[in-house]
Design a protein around this motif. Structure first.
Motif, PDB file in Angstrom:
ATOM      1  N   ASP A 293       0.833  -1.201   0.000  1.00  0.00           N
ATOM      2  CA  ASP A 293       0.000   0.000   0.000  1.00  0.00           C
ATOM      3  C   ASP A 293       0.871   1.256   0.000  1.00  0.00           C
ATOM      4  O   ASP A 293       0.582   2.220  -0.710  1.00  0.00           O
ATOM      5  CB  ASP A 293      -0.956  -0.001   1.193  1.00  0.00           C
ATOM      6  CG  ASP A 293      -1.889   1.193   1.180  1.00  0.00           C
ATOM      7  OD1 ASP A 293      -2.430   1.519   0.107  1.00  0.00           O
ATOM      8  OD2 ASP A 293      -2.076   1.803   2.239  1.00  0.00           O
ATOM      9  N   VAL A 294       1.941   1.249   0.784  1.00  0.00           N
ATOM     10  CA  VAL A 294       2.865   2.393   0.793  1.00  0.00           C
ATOM     11  C   VAL A 294       3.479   2.580  -0.590  1.00  0.00           C
ATOM     12  O   VAL A 294       3.512   3.699  -1.129  1.00  0.00           O
ATOM     13  CB  VAL A 294       3.971   2.203   1.858  1.00  0.00           C
ATOM     14  CG1 VAL A 294       5.044   3.276   1.733  1.00  0.00           C
ATOM     15  CG2 VAL A 294       3.378   2.211   3.269  1.00  0.00           C
ATOM     16  N   LEU A 295       3.969   1.499  -1.164  1.00  0.00           N
ATOM     17  CA  LEU A 295       4.612   1.581  -2.483  1.00  0.00           C
ATOM     18  C   LEU A 295       3.658   2.130  -3.545  1.00  0.00           C
ATOM     19  O   LEU A 295       4.024   3.021  -4.323  1.00  0.00           O
ATOM     20  CB  LEU A 295       5.119   0.194  -2.913  1.00  0.00           C
ATOM     21  CG  LEU A 295       6.251  -0.404  -2.089  1.00  0.00           C
ATOM     22  CD1 LEU A 295       6.509  -1.851  -2.515  1.00  0.00           C
ATOM     23  CD2 LEU A 295       7.515   0.426  -2.207  1.00  0.00           C
TER      24      LEU A 295
ATOM     25  N   ALA B 148       0.940   3.217  12.411  1.00  0.00           N
ATOM     26  CA  ALA B 148       1.639   2.140  11.713  1.00  0.00           C
ATOM     27  C   ALA B 148       2.734   2.640  10.786  1.00  0.00           C
ATOM     28  O   ALA B 148       3.624   1.887  10.416  1.00  0.00           O
ATOM     29  CB  ALA B 148       0.636   1.322  10.906  1.00  0.00           C
ATOM     30  N   ILE B 149       2.679   3.901  10.422  1.00  0.00           N
ATOM     31  CA  ILE B 149       3.534   4.370   9.337  1.00  0.00           C
ATOM     32  C   ILE B 149       5.017   4.413   9.681  1.00  0.00           C
ATOM     33  O   ILE B 149       5.845   3.994   8.873  1.00  0.00           O
ATOM     34  CB  ILE B 149       3.044   5.741   8.784  1.00  0.00           C
ATOM     35  CG1 ILE B 149       3.750   6.073   7.473  1.00  0.00           C
ATOM     36  CG2 ILE B 149       3.247   6.838   9.780  1.00  0.00           C
ATOM     37  CD1 ILE B 149       3.451   5.107   6.379  1.00  0.00           C
TER      38      ILE B 149
ATOM     39  N   ALA C 155       0.821  14.222   3.924  1.00  0.00           N
ATOM     40  CA  ALA C 155       0.188  13.982   2.629  1.00  0.00           C
ATOM     41  C   ALA C 155       0.024  12.483   2.392  1.00  0.00           C
ATOM     42  O   ALA C 155      -0.981  12.037   1.835  1.00  0.00           O
ATOM     43  CB  ALA C 155       1.016  14.608   1.509  1.00  0.00           C
ATOM     44  N   PHE C 156       1.012  11.722   2.829  1.00  0.00           N
ATOM     45  CA  PHE C 156       0.935  10.276   2.660  1.00  0.00           C
ATOM     46  C   PHE C 156      -0.245   9.697   3.419  1.00  0.00           C
ATOM     47  O   PHE C 156      -0.997   8.877   2.891  1.00  0.00           O
ATOM     48  CB  PHE C 156       2.238   9.618   3.125  1.00  0.00           C
ATOM     49  CG  PHE C 156       2.184   8.134   3.006  1.00  0.00           C
ATOM     50  CD1 PHE C 156       2.432   7.525   1.794  1.00  0.00           C
ATOM     51  CD2 PHE C 156       1.828   7.354   4.081  1.00  0.00           C
ATOM     52  CE1 PHE C 156       2.331   6.153   1.661  1.00  0.00           C
ATOM     53  CE2 PHE C 156       1.727   5.983   3.965  1.00  0.00           C
ATOM     54  CZ  PHE C 156       1.986   5.384   2.747  1.00  0.00           C
TER      55      PHE C 156
ATOM     56  N   MET D  29      -4.088   4.098   2.835  1.00  0.00           N
ATOM     57  CA  MET D  29      -5.008   3.387   3.708  1.00  0.00           C
ATOM     58  C   MET D  29      -4.294   2.953   4.980  1.00  0.00           C
ATOM     59  O   MET D  29      -4.627   1.961   5.595  1.00  0.00           O
ATOM     60  CB  MET D  29      -5.582   2.175   2.974  1.00  0.00           C
ATOM     61  CG  MET D  29      -6.471   2.562   1.819  1.00  0.00           C
ATOM     62  SD  MET D  29      -7.260   1.148   1.051  1.00  0.00           S
ATOM     63  CE  MET D  29      -6.105   0.817  -0.267  1.00  0.00           C
ATOM     64  N   VAL D  30      -3.258   3.715   5.376  1.00  0.00           N
ATOM     65  CA  VAL D  30      -2.433   3.374   6.522  1.00  0.00           C
ATOM     66  C   VAL D  30      -2.719   4.350   7.657  1.00  0.00           C
ATOM     67  O   VAL D  30      -2.895   5.543   7.423  1.00  0.00           O
ATOM     68  CB  VAL D  30      -0.937   3.446   6.133  1.00  0.00           C
ATOM     69  CG1 VAL D  30      -0.041   3.122   7.312  1.00  0.00           C
ATOM     70  CG2 VAL D  30      -0.639   2.498   4.982  1.00  0.00           C
TER      71      VAL D  30
END
Length: 168
Positions: free
Chosen positions: A58-60, A87-88, A76-77, A82-83
């Motif tokens: 999802d990050v990628l 958790a980030i 912004a991320f 959806m994180v």
């Protein structure tokens, strides 16, 4: 035709006939939950085939779809993915150790940090996303395309009604 949700509804109708008229949301939500489990299982397997966890995938993909330079600030991320914020940090640490992303500071303000895809991260994302799309297509191979389109539109309308609108 009937499915597992029909069986659940039937059990409740037998056990609690007083709630039969209140079971109508279960018809939708239980099926969405069951469908989500099927999708999650195949998505996790697809990501794992590329050496990443589903959350890392999802990050990628969030960074990739943001466009060049494939970098976002943490704020912004979080809006685009959806994180959850909790958790980030840990996830980015692990991904940085794998060489998939890097933290970069831009300009004179060293406090602003962006998360950016590395060249290797872009390569993994392209391959993993292609497999992800193929897996989704395979899941729906035996489902009529008109049904998929109608269901997607209905779910869009429900999400809008519940306030889940476009990413800003």
């Amino acid at each position: 035709m009937s499915d597992a949700v029909d069986a659940i509804i039937g059990q409740w109708a037998k056990e609690r006939p007083d709630v039969v008229d209140d079971l109508w949301p279960v018809e939708l939500f239980a099926r969405i939950q069951r469908l989500a489990r099927v999708i999650d299982k195949t998505a996790k397997a697809s990501a794992a085939a590329h050496g990443v966890e589903h959350g890392e995938f999802d990050v990628l993909t969030t960074l990739q779809r943001s466009g060049p330079p494939y970098a976002l600030t943490a704020g912004a991320f979080l809006k685009a993915s959806m994180v959850t914020s909790g958790a980030i940090t840990n996830r980015i640490d692990k991904m940085e150790a794998k060489g998939l992303v890097e933290r970069v500071r831009e300009g004179d303000d060293r406090r602003t940090v962006k998360i950016r895809l590395t060249a290797y991260g872009q390569e993994v994302t392209r391959a993993a996303f292609a497999d992800h799309l193929a897996n989704y297509a395979q899941l729906l191979a035996d489902v009529d395309r008109d049904l998929v389109d109608t269901t997607a539109e209905g779910l869009r309308q429900m999400l809008e009604a519940l306030g889940d609108t476009a990413i800003k």
